[in-house]
Design an enzyme around this catalytic site. Structure first.
Site, PDB file in Angstrom:
ATOM      1  N   ARG A  45     -13.981   3.776   3.615  1.00 40.30           N
ATOM      2  CA  ARG A  45     -15.431   3.665   3.397  1.00 40.30           C
ATOM      3  C   ARG A  45     -15.895   4.723   2.412  1.00 40.30           C
ATOM      4  O   ARG A  45     -15.485   5.866   2.489  1.00 40.30           O
ATOM      5  CB  ARG A  45     -16.152   3.839   4.735  1.00 40.30           C
ATOM      6  CG  ARG A  45     -17.624   3.503   4.629  1.00 40.30           C
ATOM      7  CD  ARG A  45     -18.134   2.850   5.870  1.00 40.30           C
ATOM      8  NE  ARG A  45     -18.394   3.809   6.912  1.00 40.30           N
ATOM      9  CZ  ARG A  45     -18.947   3.486   8.077  1.00 40.30           C
ATOM     10  NH1 ARG A  45     -19.277   2.249   8.326  1.00 40.30           N
ATOM     11  NH2 ARG A  45     -19.164   4.393   8.981  1.00 40.30           N
ATOM     12  N   ARG A  75     -20.544  -0.616   7.185  1.00 40.81           N
ATOM     13  CA  ARG A  75     -19.302  -1.069   7.808  1.00 40.81           C
ATOM     14  C   ARG A  75     -18.997  -2.503   7.353  1.00 40.81           C
ATOM     15  O   ARG A  75     -17.872  -2.880   7.128  1.00 40.81           O
ATOM     16  CB  ARG A  75     -19.475  -1.018   9.326  1.00 40.81           C
ATOM     17  CG  ARG A  75     -18.216  -0.658  10.056  1.00 40.81           C
ATOM     18  CD  ARG A  75     -18.493  -0.539  11.534  1.00 40.81           C
ATOM     19  NE  ARG A  75     -17.642  -1.457  12.258  1.00 40.81           N
ATOM     20  CZ  ARG A  75     -17.958  -2.699  12.541  1.00 40.81           C
ATOM     21  NH1 ARG A  75     -19.103  -3.192  12.169  1.00 40.81           N
ATOM     22  NH2 ARG A  75     -17.118  -3.451  13.218  1.00 40.81           N
ATOM     23  N   ASN A  79      -7.568  -0.804   8.510  1.00 45.59           N
ATOM     24  CA  ASN A  79      -8.749  -0.894   9.374  1.00 45.59           C
ATOM     25  C   ASN A  79      -9.850  -1.734   8.730  1.00 45.59           C
ATOM     26  O   ASN A  79      -9.892  -1.850   7.505  1.00 45.59           O
ATOM     27  CB  ASN A  79      -9.285   0.526   9.643  1.00 45.59           C
ATOM     28  CG  ASN A  79      -8.552   1.171  10.798  1.00 45.59           C
ATOM     29  OD1 ASN A  79      -8.283   0.531  11.799  1.00 45.59           O
ATOM     30  ND2 ASN A  79      -8.242   2.440  10.649  1.00 45.59           N
ATOM     31  N   GLY A  97       0.860  -1.189   0.000  1.00 37.25           N
ATOM     32  CA  GLY A  97       0.000   0.000   0.000  1.00 37.25           C
ATOM     33  C   GLY A  97       0.887   1.227   0.000  1.00 37.25           C
ATOM     34  O   GLY A  97       1.692   1.415   0.920  1.00 37.25           O
ATOM     35  N   GLY A 107      -0.317   4.472  -0.459  1.00 40.11           N
ATOM     36  CA  GLY A 107      -1.205   5.641  -0.399  1.00 40.11           C
ATOM     37  C   GLY A 107      -0.692   6.668   0.606  1.00 40.11           C
ATOM     38  O   GLY A 107       0.520   6.898   0.719  1.00 40.11           O
ATOM     39  N   GLN A 108      -1.624   7.259   1.323  1.00 44.41           N
ATOM     40  CA  GLN A 108      -1.274   8.340   2.267  1.00 44.41           C
ATOM     41  C   GLN A 108      -0.276   7.874   3.326  1.00 44.41           C
ATOM     42  O   GLN A 108       0.756   8.505   3.536  1.00 44.41           O
ATOM     43  CB  GLN A 108      -2.548   8.813   2.990  1.00 44.41           C
ATOM     44  CG  GLN A 108      -3.605   9.387   2.082  1.00 44.41           C
ATOM     45  CD  GLN A 108      -3.507  10.890   2.036  1.00 44.41           C
ATOM     46  OE1 GLN A 108      -2.445  11.435   1.710  1.00 44.41           O
ATOM     47  NE2 GLN A 108      -4.580  11.561   2.357  1.00 44.41           N
ATOM     48  N   HIS A 156      -8.920  -0.964  18.542  1.00 43.82           N
ATOM     49  CA  HIS A 156      -8.719   0.353  17.925  1.00 43.82           C
ATOM     50  C   HIS A 156     -10.080   0.933  17.545  1.00 43.82           C
ATOM     51  O   HIS A 156     -10.427   1.047  16.380  1.00 43.82           O
ATOM     52  CB  HIS A 156      -7.840   0.176  16.688  1.00 43.82           C
ATOM     53  CG  HIS A 156      -7.373   1.461  16.089  1.00 43.82           C
ATOM     54  ND1 HIS A 156      -6.834   2.480  16.834  1.00 43.82           N
ATOM     55  CD2 HIS A 156      -7.360   1.892  14.799  1.00 43.82           C
ATOM     56  CE1 HIS A 156      -6.504   3.476  16.020  1.00 43.82           C
ATOM     57  NE2 HIS A 156      -6.829   3.144  14.787  1.00 43.82           N
ATOM     58  N   GLY A 158       1.337   4.909   3.388  1.00 38.79           N
ATOM     59  CA  GLY A 158       2.469   4.225   2.756  1.00 38.79           C
ATOM     60  C   GLY A 158       3.583   5.181   2.354  1.00 38.79           C
ATOM     61  O   GLY A 158       4.766   4.891   2.533  1.00 38.79           O
TER      62      GLY A 158
HETATM   63  N1  APR Z   1      -2.909  -4.558  -2.919  1.00 39.95           N
HETATM   64  C1  APR Z   1      -2.041  -3.553  -2.683  1.00 39.95           C
HETATM   65  N2  APR Z   1      -2.443  -2.292  -2.450  1.00 39.95           N
HETATM   66  C2  APR Z   1      -3.742  -2.036  -2.442  1.00 39.95           C
HETATM   67  C3  APR Z   1      -4.716  -3.040  -2.670  1.00 39.95           C
HETATM   68  C4  APR Z   1      -4.256  -4.344  -2.938  1.00 39.95           C
HETATM   69  N3  APR Z   1      -5.087  -5.354  -3.161  1.00 39.95           N
HETATM   70  N4  APR Z   1      -5.941  -2.470  -2.614  1.00 39.95           N
HETATM   71  C5  APR Z   1      -5.762  -1.162  -2.339  1.00 39.95           C
HETATM   72  N5  APR Z   1      -4.445  -0.902  -2.242  1.00 39.95           N
HETATM   73  C6  APR Z   1      -3.771   0.386  -2.026  1.00 39.95           C
HETATM   74  C7  APR Z   1      -4.486   1.565  -2.675  1.00 39.95           C
HETATM   75  O1  APR Z   1      -4.239   1.606  -4.081  1.00 39.95           O
HETATM   76  C8  APR Z   1      -3.890   2.729  -1.923  1.00 39.95           C
HETATM   77  O2  APR Z   1      -2.739   3.245  -2.539  1.00 39.95           O
HETATM   78  O3  APR Z   1      -3.798   0.714  -0.649  1.00 39.95           O
HETATM   79  C9  APR Z   1      -3.512   2.117  -0.559  1.00 39.95           C
HETATM   80  C10 APR Z   1      -4.316   2.695   0.592  1.00 39.95           C
HETATM   81  O4  APR Z   1      -3.961   4.038   0.702  1.00 39.95           O
HETATM   82  P1  APR Z   1      -5.024   5.187   1.101  1.00 39.95           P
HETATM   83  O5  APR Z   1      -6.340   4.906   0.438  1.00 39.95           O
HETATM   84  O6  APR Z   1      -4.351   6.491   0.881  1.00 39.95           O
HETATM   85  O7  APR Z   1      -5.277   4.922   2.656  1.00 39.95           O
HETATM   86  P2  APR Z   1      -4.330   5.365   3.888  1.00 39.95           P
HETATM   87  O8  APR Z   1      -4.752   6.692   4.385  1.00 39.95           O
HETATM   88  O9  APR Z   1      -2.909   5.131   3.554  1.00 39.95           O
HETATM   89  O10 APR Z   1      -4.812   4.299   4.974  1.00 39.95           O
HETATM   90  C11 APR Z   1      -4.583   2.915   4.783  1.00 39.95           C
HETATM   91  O11 APR Z   1      -4.683   2.368   7.101  1.00 39.95           O
HETATM   92  O12 APR Z   1      -5.220   3.582   9.014  1.00 39.95           O
HETATM   93  C12 APR Z   1      -5.692   2.699   8.035  1.00 39.95           C
HETATM   94  O13 APR Z   1      -8.035   3.254   7.886  1.00 39.95           O
HETATM   95  C13 APR Z   1      -6.803   3.292   7.211  1.00 39.95           C
HETATM   96  O14 APR Z   1      -7.449   1.199   6.258  1.00 39.95           O
HETATM   97  C14 APR Z   1      -6.771   2.416   6.004  1.00 39.95           C
HETATM   98  C15 APR Z   1      -5.272   2.110   5.849  1.00 39.95           C
END
Ligand code: APR
Length: 310
Positions: A84, A90, A122, A9, A11-12, A177, A14
């Site tokens: 979500r 949920r 989460n 992952g 994203g934010q 959590h 990561g």
């Molecule tokens: N394999 C790999 N990466 C994936 C997959 C998958 N099957 N599905 C989704 N992703 C990636 C998305 O493409 C995205 O880049 O996971 C990343 C999630 O990043 P964000 O949506 O920015 O979420 P983020 O704020 O990083 O939070 C991630 O941590 O605290 C928890 O509630 C939060 O569940 C969330 C997680």
């Protein structure tokens, strides 16, 4: 040879994980994300490589959507998942993220079977449960990050409320959590002084409530998405304790097998994090009131886990 850290992952959270792991020179970093988002992650990786001359770190930072590239990782941190969306219950979210975590767990099991795995996605306590079930990894190798973050929030709010250095605030938050988590004012100190002696009961109630609602407070401000700086730092603290054998005692979601009267559930408890992974769970003698609060959070986590169809 440098250690290898796989971030599932990008994203934010990561991307902050990648930045912190690089700055701390924890090792080489591989970000894995879905094919649709991998170019963005490659851009983030390249940007971080170009930050290195000023950031003063040596690390290889790359991105991929192929699990082969995480082969032999020492640490895996999982933030993959979906937030979500409008109209989603949920349970819908739970089902979407169970699918993602199952896929991730299978990839990690195949290519990084020795990695110490830190789950951040989460609903945390259920996702770490699913990851552990699918991989079949020993319990010392899999933990959930939440309590380290909840404790950071508890300490930050106390420091803000009392006008003291956060460095002098020590304490812990147990449980799941979610809004039933259990901050422990009785065992919290400010430079060795019990919190209960320097804060009024009203102040303490306010601090407990704010800590329980801290994630939601940020979601409300953002409008879309959730916290990312503090969750990332919390996961890095755990990874660093493992990689450097710092032996930090950190509240993490660990598999309890009898501890705190809990059996077969991942829930936030104080853990010794060493080069062995989650080496040990420390048990605290709780008061009757704390026990009742702990049982409530256990009931919530049990309910969510029972909804996981794996
Ligand atoms: N394999 C790999 N990466 C994936 C997959 C998958 N099957 N599905 C989704 N992703 C990636 C998305 O493409 C995205 O880049 O996971 C990343 C999630 O990043 P964000 O949506 O920015 O979420 P983020 O704020 O990083 O939070 C991630 O941590 O605290 C928890 O509630 C939060 O569940 C969330 C997680």
């Amino acid at each position: 040879m440098r250690k290898k850290i796989a971030l599932i992952g990008g994203g934010q959270i990561g991307q902050i994980l990648a930045m912190l792991a690089a700055q701390k020179e924890l090792g080489d970093i591989v970000i894995l994300d879905v094919p649709d988002y991998v170019n963005v992650c490659k851009g983030k990786a390249l940007d971080l490589m170009e930050m290195a001359p000023h950031g003063n770190y040596d690390a290889s930072i790359t991105a991929t959507s192929d699990y082969k590239d995480i082969a032999g990782a020492d640490v895996v941190i999982v933030t993959a998942g979906k937030p979500r969306e409008a109209g989603m219950t949920r349970e819908d979210l739970l089902n979407v993220n169970i699918k993602i975590i199952t896929e991730v767990a299978n990839g990690v099991k195949q290519y990084a079977p020795k990695a110490f795995c830190i789950i951040v996605t989460n609903p945390l306590d259920a996702m770490v449960y699913v990851f552990h079930k699918v991989t079949g990894f020993p319990k010392h190798q899999v933990i959930g990050m939440a309590g380290t973050l909840d404790t950071a929030r508890w300490r930050a709010f106390i420091a803000m409320e009392l006008g003291v250095s956060v460095a002098d605030v020590a304490g812990t938050v147990l449980g799941g959590h979610g809004p039933d988590m259990v901050p422990l004012p009785r065992l919290t100190t400010v430079g060795g002084v019990p919190l209960t002696e320097i804060a009024s009961p009203e102040q303490i109630d306010r601090l407990v409530t704010r800590t329980r609602e801290a994630g939601t407070e940020i979601v409300k401000l953002f409008g879309k998405g959730s916290a990312f700086f503090s969750p990332a730092w919390s996961a890095i603290v755990i990874a660093e304790s493992y990689l450097k054998d710092k032996r930090r005692v950190l509240p993490c979601a660990a598999l309890c097998e009898g501890e705190y009267g809990v059996n077969g559930l991942f829930i936030g408890v104080p853990c010794l994090i060493s080069a062995k992974g989650m080496e040990k769970i420390f048990e605290i003698k709780l008061t009757e009131e704390e026990k009742a609060q702990f049982q409530k959070t256990v009931a919530s986590v049990t309910k969510t886990v029972s909804e996981c169809k794996i």
